[in-house]
Design an enzyme around this catalytic site. Structure first.
Site, mmCIF file in Angstrom:
data_model
loop_
_atom_site.group_PDB
_atom_site.id
_atom_site.type_symbol
_atom_site.label_atom_id
_atom_site.label_comp_id
_atom_site.label_asym_id
_atom_site.label_seq_id
_atom_site.Cartn_x
_atom_site.Cartn_y
_atom_site.Cartn_z
ATOM 1 N N GLU A 205 -10.308 -3.407 -42.668
ATOM 2 C CA GLU A 205 -10.575 -4.777 -42.215
ATOM 3 C C GLU A 205 -9.368 -5.496 -41.628
ATOM 4 O O GLU A 205 -9.056 -6.636 -42.011
ATOM 5 C CB GLU A 205 -11.219 -5.591 -43.352
ATOM 6 C CG GLU A 205 -12.526 -4.970 -43.816
ATOM 7 C CD GLU A 205 -13.302 -5.781 -44.836
ATOM 8 O OE1 GLU A 205 -12.710 -6.650 -45.495
ATOM 9 O OE2 GLU A 205 -14.523 -5.532 -44.966
ATOM 10 N N GLU A 342 -19.753 -0.733 -44.318
ATOM 11 C CA GLU A 342 -19.837 -1.540 -45.535
ATOM 12 C C GLU A 342 -20.860 -2.620 -45.263
ATOM 13 O O GLU A 342 -20.815 -3.259 -44.206
ATOM 14 C CB GLU A 342 -18.529 -2.309 -45.809
ATOM 15 C CG GLU A 342 -17.381 -1.566 -46.347
ATOM 16 C CD GLU A 342 -16.252 -2.539 -46.775
ATOM 17 O OE1 GLU A 342 -16.524 -3.729 -47.030
ATOM 18 O OE2 GLU A 342 -15.111 -2.093 -46.850
#
Ligand SMILES: *[C@@H]1O[C@H](CO)[C@@H](O)[C@H](O)[C@H]1NC(C)=O
Ligand SMILES: *[C@@H]1O[C@H](CO)[C@@H](O)[C@H](O)[C@H]1NC(C)=O
Ligand SMILES: *[C@@H]1O[C@H](CO)[C@@H](O)[C@H](O)[C@H]1NC(C)=O
Ligand SMILES: *[C@@H]1O[C@H](CO)[C@@H](O)[C@H](O)[C@H]1NC(C)=O
Ligand SMILES: *[C@@H]1O[C@H](CO)[C@@H](O)[C@H](O)[C@H]1NC(C)=O
Ligand SMILES: *[C@@H]1O[C@H](CO)[C@@H](O)[C@H](O)[C@H]1NC(C)=O
Ligand SMILES: *[C@@H]1O[C@H](CO)[C@@H](O)[C@H](O)[C@H]1NC(C)=O
Ligand SMILES: *[C@@H]1O[C@H](CO)[C@@H](O)[C@H](O)[C@H]1NC(C)=O
Ligand SMILES: *[C@@H]1O[C@H](CO)[C@@H](O)[C@H](O)[C@H]1NC(C)=O
Length: 430
Positions: A205, A342
């Site tokens: 991320e 995710e």
């Protein structure tokens, strides 16, 4: 569904992208997953999968628990698991880490980091790869974290750039890049012959800012800071490992000239996931020659708590469907596989209500991989079933860490959604 998507995609793709090359896909060793257009391929057959996330597998110090977890995951039809290839601590945390057998690979002090190859060091990750292979599961291994959790980029920034440095110097400071690459090389060299590695992942991320440090003015929409770093690091990994796939690990934010907007509290708002504010530029990043497939994440509840407010014009479920389609369409145009890497919702009822629609849409839009966050294992035996890790993460009464998104095997209304999707993906893999 959204005509604007197509137009802005064409504009931003422009001439920056060349057709992806398959230069290495024909000579990968047997047992290695590779790409073929928008599909993955294993030993000449298409490979589509349902996967899951388990950052805590290397944190276990009990081998039987690692085995039991992979055995349960395999029984659900899951083929790919994503886990952290980083676990870094400050030297000041050593006494705590040793007192609870916390796994750590890097110990930081002002001289830099020291590698831990001991029994609570990289030997834990070795064991996770060993046990995964026994159950025919492959791993996505991530090199560092945007966030503070388990010792991410900000440890490099703290120790090598010093007080006052912003988070984004992680992407530009030559000393930090060299230190990151030294760690990456350590991990890649350790496992580069292993078919159990599904792919390497540059960072979890990546953003201009973290939860600890802010961004400088230099990292802004259009600056290309993250894109250039992805390019540099993916080229580096390819230079030391010609065969394993490489991906970003990013959340998949777009940088569109005309970003999406939505109504909140009766005001028109620009959607931060489409205007480059976080730092990524999904189309440009996916076009890089050594980024082999696209990944994105999806946490609609936490990204848009305001969607529950009166005066919003769409729902959590609809926003998710839109996000799924936008990534599928981009990957189709770039010609690479797409993986929702995710996603999560809190609450069993929320999961049961919304996951079927989301998962169906990923299958309908030809996602090569569908990975939920996160796997929930019951009946872990380590320390009698109670063991703290770090932060609020712990094994409690035999249950693996619960962040609200966790799906435990006893939650069959949710687990069945993934088991059924795994059967569909298995059919597509024949
Ligand atoms: C890629 O997949 C196509 C079928 O979709 C197949 O015909 C082709 O042989 C594959 N390429 C390689 C290099 O395996
Ligand atoms: C690690 O040490 C640095 C420098 O002392 C400090 O700023 C940082 O908060 C520490 N991080 C953790 C996770 O303990
Ligand atoms: C750490 O692990 C060792 C075995 O490797 C065990 O003997 C010891 O009790 C563990 N300590 C704690 C605090 O869990
Ligand atoms: C940092 O840790 C290493 C390894 O333990 C040690 O050799 C070195 O002296 C430490 N540096 C400082 C400044 O404490
Ligand atoms: C919400 O409003 C924006 C701005 O008018 C519009 O672009 C978008 O399509 C709307 N979303 C839905 C689901 O109606
Ligand atoms: C919504 O807008 C009204 C009117 O502008 C304002 O008073 C209120 O504080 C806003 N509520 C939220 C949650 O932003
Ligand atoms: C279910 O989702 C709604 C909407 O985001 C949220 O308000 C609620 O807290 C969630 N339920 C649970 C148990 O997390
Ligand atoms: C696993 O633990 C639960 C309680 O959390 C228990 O009800 C169940 O019987 C256990 N299953 C096995 C196979 O031991
Ligand atoms: C499943 O296991 C978890 C963790 O032990 C527990 O909290 C939950 O009540 C169990 N049952 C269901 C249906 O979730």
């Amino acid at each position: 569904m959204r005509a604007a998507v197509f137009t802005s995609l064409l504009l931003s793709l422009g001439t920056a992208l060349t057709a992806p090359t398959a230069r290495w896909s024909t000579d990968v060793p047997s047992g290695f997953v590779t790409t073929n257009g928008t599909s993955f391929q294993l030993d000449g057959q298409p490979f589509a999968f349902v996967g899951t996330n388990s950052f805590w597998l290397p944190l276990l110090s009990n081998d039987d628990d690692v085995h039991a977890t992979f055995e349960t995951i395999a029984a659900a039809g899951i083929k790919v698991v994503r886990t952290w290839g980083f676990n870094a601590i400050n030297e000041t945390e050593l006494p705590y880490a040793e007192s609870i057998n916390l796994t750590y690979y890097q110990v930081w002090n002002s001289s830099g980091w020291t590698l831990n190859e001991g029994s609570q060091g990289l030997q834990r990750l070795d064991y996770v790869l060993y046990a995964a292979a026994i159950h025919d599961i492959r791993l996505i291994i991530t090199f560092t974290n945007n966030w503070v959790g388990y010792g991410g980029a900000d440890l490099y920034v703290n120790w090598l750039a010093g007080a006052g440095a912003t988070h984004d110097v992680f992407y530009t400071d030559p000393t930090i890049i060299a230190s990151y690459q030294q760690y990456v090389q350590t991990i890649v060299n350790r496992y580069k012959d292993s078919p159990t590695v599904f792919a390497w992942e540059l960072m979890n991320e990546a953003r201009c800012a973290s939860d600890l440090l802010t961004a400088s003015a230099a990292c802004h929409p259009g600056s290309g800071t993250l894109g250039l770093w992805y390019q540099q690091q993916s080229d580096f990994v390819r230079s030391i490992d010609p065969y394993h796939m490489i991906t970003t690990g990013g959340e998949g934010q777009f940088y569109w000239a005309q970003p999406d907007t939505y109504w909140y509290n009766n005001t028109l708002v620009t959607d931060f996931n489409f205007d480059g504010a976080a730092g990524e530029d999904f189309e440009w990043d996916l076009g890089l020659p050594n980024i082999d497939f696209g990944v994105y994440h999806m946490y609609v509840q936490t990204w848009y708590p305001e969607l529950d407010y009166p005066g919003s014009n769409f729902s959590i479920e609809d926003w998710g469907l839109d996000w799924i389609e936008a990534h599928a369409l981009t990957a189709q145009m770039v010609g690479k596989p797409i993986v929702i890497e995710e996603f999560g919702l809190t609450g069993l009822d929320n999961k049961t209500a919304i996951y079927p629609t989301w998962v169906q849409r990923t299958l309908d839009s030809n996602h090569a991989g569908v990975m939920f966050w996160q796997w929930g294992q019951l009946n872990l035996t380590e320390d009698g079933g109670n063991h703290p890790f770090k932060y609020t993460d712990a094994i409690v009464n035999g249950a693996s860490p619960n962040d609200g998104n966790t799906v435990y095997t006893n939650q069959t209304t949710v687990m069945d959604i993934f088991t059924q999707a795994a059967a569909v993906q298995a059919q597509r893999s024949a």
